[in-house]
Scaffold this motif. Structure first.
Motif, PDB file in Angstrom:
ATOM      1  N   GLY A 242      28.764  22.894  67.322  1.00 20.00           N
ATOM      2  CA  GLY A 242      28.734  23.277  65.914  1.00 20.00           C
ATOM      3  C   GLY A 242      27.485  24.065  65.543  1.00 20.00           C
ATOM      4  O   GLY A 242      26.559  24.241  66.342  1.00 20.00           O
ATOM      5  N   GLU A 243      27.465  24.512  64.308  1.00 18.97           N
ATOM      6  CA  GLU A 243      26.352  25.316  63.802  1.00 18.97           C
ATOM      7  C   GLU A 243      25.167  24.436  63.434  1.00 18.97           C
ATOM      8  O   GLU A 243      25.299  23.461  62.692  1.00 18.97           O
ATOM      9  N   ALA A 244      24.011  24.776  63.957  1.00 17.50           N
ATOM     10  CA  ALA A 244      22.781  24.057  63.650  1.00 17.50           C
ATOM     11  C   ALA A 244      22.064  24.740  62.489  1.00 17.50           C
ATOM     12  O   ALA A 244      22.261  25.926  62.237  1.00 17.50           O
TER      13      ALA A 244
ATOM     14  N   GLY B 182      20.710  15.692  65.649  1.00 19.51           N
ATOM     15  CA  GLY B 182      19.511  16.431  65.307  1.00 19.51           C
ATOM     16  C   GLY B 182      18.332  16.092  66.174  1.00 19.51           C
ATOM     17  O   GLY B 182      18.368  15.164  66.976  1.00 19.51           O
TER      18      GLY B 182
ATOM     19  N   PRO C 149      23.723  26.787  69.348  1.00 21.74           N
ATOM     20  CA  PRO C 149      24.691  25.828  68.806  1.00 21.74           C
ATOM     21  C   PRO C 149      24.345  24.397  69.217  1.00 21.74           C
ATOM     22  O   PRO C 149      23.608  24.174  70.179  1.00 21.74           O
ATOM     23  N   CYS C 150      24.909  23.438  68.523  1.00 24.36           N
ATOM     24  CA  CYS C 150      24.690  22.023  68.826  1.00 24.36           C
ATOM     25  C   CYS C 150      25.097  21.738  70.273  1.00 24.36           C
ATOM     26  O   CYS C 150      26.191  22.112  70.699  1.00 24.36           O
TER      27      CYS C 150
ATOM     28  N   CYS D 144      22.796  19.356  62.984  1.00 21.45           N
ATOM     29  CA  CYS D 144      24.086  20.022  63.166  1.00 21.45           C
ATOM     30  C   CYS D 144      24.915  19.834  61.899  1.00 21.45           C
ATOM     31  O   CYS D 144      25.014  18.724  61.375  1.00 21.45           O
ATOM     32  N   LYS D 145      25.527  20.912  61.412  1.00 21.68           N
ATOM     33  CA  LYS D 145      26.362  20.826  60.209  1.00 21.68           C
ATOM     34  C   LYS D 145      27.643  20.040  60.456  1.00 21.68           C
ATOM     35  O   LYS D 145      28.218  19.491  59.519  1.00 21.68           O
ATOM     36  N   ASP D 146      28.104  19.996  61.705  1.00 21.11           N
ATOM     37  CA  ASP D 146      29.385  19.355  62.005  1.00 21.11           C
ATOM     38  C   ASP D 146      29.273  17.880  62.376  1.00 21.11           C
ATOM     39  O   ASP D 146      29.981  17.043  61.835  1.00 21.11           O
ATOM     40  N   CYS D 147      28.387  17.546  63.314  1.00 22.75           N
ATOM     41  CA  CYS D 147      28.323  16.158  63.806  1.00 22.75           C
ATOM     42  C   CYS D 147      27.046  15.430  63.393  1.00 22.75           C
ATOM     43  O   CYS D 147      26.877  14.262  63.725  1.00 22.75           O
TER      44      CYS D 147
ATOM     45  N   CYS E  20      28.464  19.125  70.095  1.00 25.44           N
ATOM     46  CA  CYS E  20      29.799  19.509  69.630  1.00 25.44           C
ATOM     47  C   CYS E  20      30.006  21.022  69.566  1.00 25.44           C
ATOM     48  O   CYS E  20      31.107  21.476  69.306  1.00 25.44           O
TER      49      CYS E  20
END
Length: 65
Positions: free
Chosen positions: A15-17, A44, A9-10, A38-41, A13
């Motif tokens: 979140g999903e990478a 990268g 995970p990121c 990262c899909k959320d924040c 946050c």
């Protein structure tokens, strides 16, 4: 030993990478470079890598910005 093809995970946050595949031309069928975002924040890995495995390895080692 941890599976290096599975993204962690990121680190910022949680979140999903995902692996972003870049194509240098609309005519290419194979990606030319890879990075992880990262899909959320949107954090990268700063660099592009020639292989998906290298991008994942660097992201899992925490080399994100």
């Amino acid at each position: 030993m941890e599976n290096q093809t599975e993204l962690k995970p990121c680190p910022f946050c949680g979140g999903e990478a995902f692996v972003f595949k870049r194509y240098d031309s609309i005519w290419r069928s194979d990606p030319t470079d890879f990075t992880v975002l990262c899909k959320d924040c949107s954090a990268g890995v700063r660099h592009l890598f020639p292989t998906e495995a290298e991008a994942i390895k660097n992201a899992n080692e925490g080399k994100a910005e």
